[in-house]
Design an enzyme around this catalytic site. Structure first.
Site, PDB file in Angstrom:
ATOM      1  N   SER A  12       0.543 -10.239  -0.573  1.00 32.11           N
ATOM      2  CA  SER A  12       0.358  -8.793  -0.619  1.00 32.11           C
ATOM      3  C   SER A  12       0.637  -8.080   0.693  1.00 32.11           C
ATOM      4  O   SER A  12       0.849  -6.861   0.701  1.00 32.11           O
ATOM      5  CB  SER A  12      -1.071  -8.460  -1.074  1.00 32.11           C
ATOM      6  OG  SER A  12      -2.019  -9.046  -0.201  1.00 32.11           O
ATOM      7  N   LYS A  22       0.804  -1.227   0.000  1.00 31.18           N
ATOM      8  CA  LYS A  22       0.000   0.000   0.000  1.00 31.18           C
ATOM      9  C   LYS A  22       0.835   1.275   0.000  1.00 31.18           C
ATOM     10  O   LYS A  22       0.370   2.325  -0.458  1.00 31.18           O
ATOM     11  CB  LYS A  22      -0.939  -0.008   1.205  1.00 31.18           C
ATOM     12  CG  LYS A  22      -2.136  -0.947   1.074  1.00 31.18           C
ATOM     13  CD  LYS A  22      -3.150  -0.419   0.073  1.00 31.18           C
ATOM     14  CE  LYS A  22      -4.445  -1.206   0.116  1.00 31.18           C
ATOM     15  NZ  LYS A  22      -5.465  -0.624  -0.784  1.00 31.18           N
TER      16      LYS A  22
END
Length: 419
Positions: free
Chosen positions: A313, A58
């Site tokens: 992720s 992110k």
């Protein structure tokens, strides 16, 4: 002649994002995984974004968005709403760029996550805990934006955010010294999948691009099936990094055209994969981070002999969730079963029930309160098995011994209330 406004991410801009991020993020590695490769008879590689600066990808989108803004725009500060990785990415970017940021999070956000956001942002951010849900925090952040003119940094539905996430795809393409047949990536709002697919559709168009969503939050899959962005009434929030009620408008347009398919993975299967990654690989993956590994089972026949990259992720897994993860995994694997058993109100009844259990069956939970009813006393009983094949023989023995019971696992409403 004025140029038309940009309406989609571009490969050139993703290369530009990579330059902006140089020295800010980690260029995360791709590792060949021997255990998974043997299990699936394929060459399985893991792209390790759990090793990123804020333990997730992110930071890429958040920093690229903020770095694309002018000094005048940044003077009013930035604002975001998040209960997880996006908040940490924005906080880190605020400190690096020395930009004031306001981060809105639900009051239900675990203290560990709030602490991490404060650690990454330090004096450059202020945290606002508002409401019980992400939607409450989002609406509060919009009010803050309107009153202060701060720039809202969207978690996924923003061109510069998407292009920042696309740098993950650039690294995968550059680092892989082999032809990538399949690339699996988690989907929440779709920013990551949109950025990576923008790269691969141009640089490696024959790679199968597979999106993975949690079964309890099939936002992008339903939107693509219906031909427009839909808002789900209810979602299972367990895979919090990929559980959103509505995908993005920009991301929907990209994913609907670029992805070969979307796979839905049961939350229990995700938990089994979290435990497998930890026990076999010493990888701490959050639920969204384990989605792609969990999805390999769904295409195991398709990927035999192929080169497969699965993106981990993120690794922001709260240790307080460990017991829930184990429980969900056992339930999914058919190793834990709950019953309401109505014991006769007489001495020796419980001992008779113990004789029904197999040699490897274990009582993992027992809750009983003696009732005023003289005939029966109900108890909540959880039984853990060593092998899922032991369940049918257990039921047969219970029936043969006339045990009065109600099975809870296949009654979601009652199960959720009792367990």
């Amino acid at each position: 002649m004025t140029s038309s406004p940009q309406t989609a991410p571009t490969l050139d801009n993703i290369f530009l994002a990579a330059e902006r991020l140089r020295g800010i993020i980690n260029h995360t590695p791709i590792f060949y995984n021997a255990h998974l490769s043997e299990q699936y008879q394929a060459n399985i590689y893991l792209k390790r974004e759990d090793l990123q600066t804020v333990r997730s990808y992110k930071i890429r989108g958040a920093y690229n968005k903020m770095a694309s803004l002018s000094a005048e725009e940044l003077a009013s500060g930035v604002v975001c709403a998040s209960a997880g990785n996006h908040a940490q990415g924005v906080a880190y970017a605020c400190r690096k760029m020395e930009v004031k940021g306001a981060i809105f999070m639900p009051t239900t956000t675990p203290a560990q996550k709030v602490k991490q956001v404060r650690l990454f942002g330090q004096e450059w951010i202020e945290i606002h805990l508002v409401g019980d849900t992400y939607d409450d925090a989002y609406h509060a952040s919009m009010e803050y934006r309107d009153s202060t003119h701060a720039i809202f940094v969207h978690p996924f539905d923003d061109l510069q955010v998407i292009e920042g996430q696309g740098t993950v795809g650039l690294e995968i393409f550059k680092d892989a010294d082999f032809k990538i047949d399949y690339l699996l990536m988690a989907i929440g709002g779709g920013g990551l999948a949109s950025g990576i697919s923008t790269v691969f559709k141009q640089l490696s168009p024959k790679t199968h691009l597979i999106g993975v969503e949690p079964e309890g939050s099939p936002t992008m899959q339903k939107s693509i099936a219906e031909g427009h962005v839909v808002t789900l009434d209810h979602i299972d929030k367990f895979v919090d990094g990929a559980a959103v009620r509505r995908a993005g408008d920009i991301t929907f347009e990209i994913c609907s055209k670029s992805l070969n398919k979307i796979l839905l993975v049961p939350e229990g299967k995700v938990c089994s994969s979290i435990l497998q990654l930890y026990n076999e690989e010493a990888i701490v993956a959050e639920p969204a981070g384990a989605l792609t590994v969990a999805a390999l089972d769904l295409i195991k026949d398709e990927i035999k002999g192929k080169n497969v990259v699965a993106l981990i992720s993120g690794g922001n897994n709260d240790i307080t969730r460990t017991e829930e993860i184990k429980e969900r995994s056992l339930l999914y694997e058919g190793l834990k079963h709950y019953f309401i058993i109505r014991f006769p109100q007489r001495s020796g009844a419980f001992r008779e029930f113990l004789n029904v259990l197999g040699p490897n069956d274990d009582i993992a939970r027992f809750e009983y309160v003696k009732k005023t009813n003289r005939e029966q006393g109900p108890a909540l009983v959880g039984i853990e098995l060593k092998n899922r094949e032991d369940f049918v023989p257990l039921i047969e023995r219970m029936n043969d011994n006339r045990i009065v019971y109600e099975y809870l696992n296949d009654q979601p409403d009652l199960f959720q209330f009792m367990v």
